[in-house]
Design an enzyme around this catalytic site. Structure first.
Site, PDB file in Angstrom:
ATOM      1  N   ASP A   1       0.824  -1.210   0.000  1.00 42.76           N
ATOM      2  CA  ASP A   1       0.000   0.000   0.000  1.00 42.76           C
ATOM      3  C   ASP A   1       0.861   1.263   0.000  1.00 42.76           C
ATOM      4  O   ASP A   1       2.082   1.194  -0.032  1.00 42.76           O
ATOM      5  CB  ASP A   1      -0.926  -0.038   1.216  1.00 42.76           C
ATOM      6  CG  ASP A   1      -2.213   0.737   0.990  1.00 42.76           C
ATOM      7  OD1 ASP A   1      -2.363   1.324  -0.094  1.00 42.76           O
ATOM      8  OD2 ASP A   1      -3.066   0.739   1.900  1.00 42.76           O
ATOM      9  N   HIS A   2       0.162   2.407   0.100  1.00 42.05           N
ATOM     10  CA  HIS A   2       0.779   3.731  -0.018  1.00 42.05           C
ATOM     11  C   HIS A   2       2.171   3.814   0.611  1.00 42.05           C
ATOM     12  O   HIS A   2       2.351   3.533   1.786  1.00 42.05           O
ATOM     13  CB  HIS A   2      -0.108   4.782   0.663  1.00 42.05           C
ATOM     14  CG  HIS A   2      -1.463   4.894   0.050  1.00 42.05           C
ATOM     15  ND1 HIS A   2      -1.810   5.897  -0.824  1.00 42.05           N
ATOM     16  CD2 HIS A   2      -2.567   4.118   0.189  1.00 42.05           C
ATOM     17  CE1 HIS A   2      -3.063   5.746  -1.209  1.00 42.05           C
ATOM     18  NE2 HIS A   2      -3.555   4.665  -0.608  1.00 42.05           N
TER      19      HIS A   2
ATOM     20  N   ASP B   1       3.400   6.555  -3.330  1.00 42.27           N
ATOM     21  CA  ASP B   1       2.488   7.693  -3.155  1.00 42.27           C
ATOM     22  C   ASP B   1       3.266   8.935  -2.749  1.00 42.27           C
ATOM     23  O   ASP B   1       3.692   9.089  -1.613  1.00 42.27           O
ATOM     24  CB  ASP B   1       1.451   7.338  -2.075  1.00 42.27           C
ATOM     25  CG  ASP B   1       0.415   8.445  -1.891  1.00 42.27           C
ATOM     26  OD1 ASP B   1       0.517   9.488  -2.579  1.00 42.27           O
ATOM     27  OD2 ASP B   1      -0.489   8.260  -1.063  1.00 42.27           O
TER      28      ASP B   1
END
Length: 263
Positions: free
Chosen positions: A220-221, A255
């Site tokens: 994830d991010h 990100d």
């Protein structure tokens, strides 16, 4: 010393014969060594006991040195022969894509006749992952992505996907990865977070095949301050690729939305 004592028990022609044979072997082990020819231990024995003892001492040292060199050479050959380099080879069949330790299962648990033929139970990567995402987009459905923090949560996701007969995305965040490794592990330079994500990835690869579920293994991010964690995962991908011909993870999210556009 043992070589010197052995030569000391010989005399006359016998000493000459042994010295000559030893010279042949020592020259093979130590190129350019001609001390045997110069010393002539048999002739030295006929001249004086003192010279005989000195010659034998040097001769024994030479033989001992040759033996050590031969052992060293043999050790290098053995060590070299033990080094096995496995170059990445393209997979020629679905069976070869499966997790190596568990690849002898006779039948897959699940099958997905409506999905593209490149889709298979287990972690997808490369073209198979792209085919799955394209298929989902074309048919208007979403693939759920679940942040997992333990093997139990991974298993729960796989069980749910199996019951729904659908693919799933298993993903890890930096904090979740650290939790997976255990809070007692030092996280300096994101050591625990990297280890936790890699451990979760191996667990997912091994178990997802047994559930018969296609899985996209994702992280994830990752913001700018988490880049060391990101780098560690990329290194894990490279090491896995060297052996299995595909990366450990399917994909990663970088990100940088918090950073200025200029950067």
């Amino acid at each position: 010393m043992a070589s010197s004592l052995a030569f000391a028990s010989l005399s006359g022609p016998a000493a000459r014969s042994v010295a000559t044979n030893a010279a042949k072997h020592s020259e093979a082990a130590l190129p350019g060594l001609t001390a045997f020819e110069q010393l002539r231990p048999a002739e030295a024995a006929e001249n004086s006991a003192g010279d005989w003892g000195l010659s034998l001492g040097v001769l024994g040292l030479a033989v001992g040195t040759a033996a050590v060199a031969a052992r060293g050479s043999m050790r290098k050959k053995i060590t070299k022969s033990r080094k096995v380099v496995r170059a990445a080879q393209p997979f020629s069949s679905l069976e070869e894509k499966r997790f190596p330790v568990l690849s002898r299962r006779k039948e897959h648990v699940g099958s997905f006749p409506k999905l593209p033929p490149s889709i298979y139970p287990g972690v997808l990567s490369g073209q198979s992952m792209t085919d799955l995402l394209d298929y989902a987009k074309e048919n208007g459905f979403a693939i759920p992505a679940v942040n997992c923090v333990s093997s139990s949560s991974i298993n729960a996701c796989l069980e749910a996907a199996r019951k729904m007969d659908a693919p799933i995305i298993v993903q890890f965040s930096s904090g979740g990865s650290q939790f997976y490794a255990g809070k007692g592990l030092d996280n300096t330079a994101f050591h625990a977070a990297i280890a936790g994500a890699v451990s979760g990835a191996y667990h997912t690869r091994a178990i997802s095949e047994q559930y018969g579920v296609p899985v996209i293994l994702h992280t994830d991010h990752c913001a700018k301050d988490l880049l060391p964690w990101f780098d560690g995962l990329l290194e894990a991908n490279e090491r896995y690729f060297e052996i299995h011909g595909e990366p450990l993870f399917s994909s990663h999210m970088l990100d940088l939305s918090e950073e200025p556009l200029e950067e």
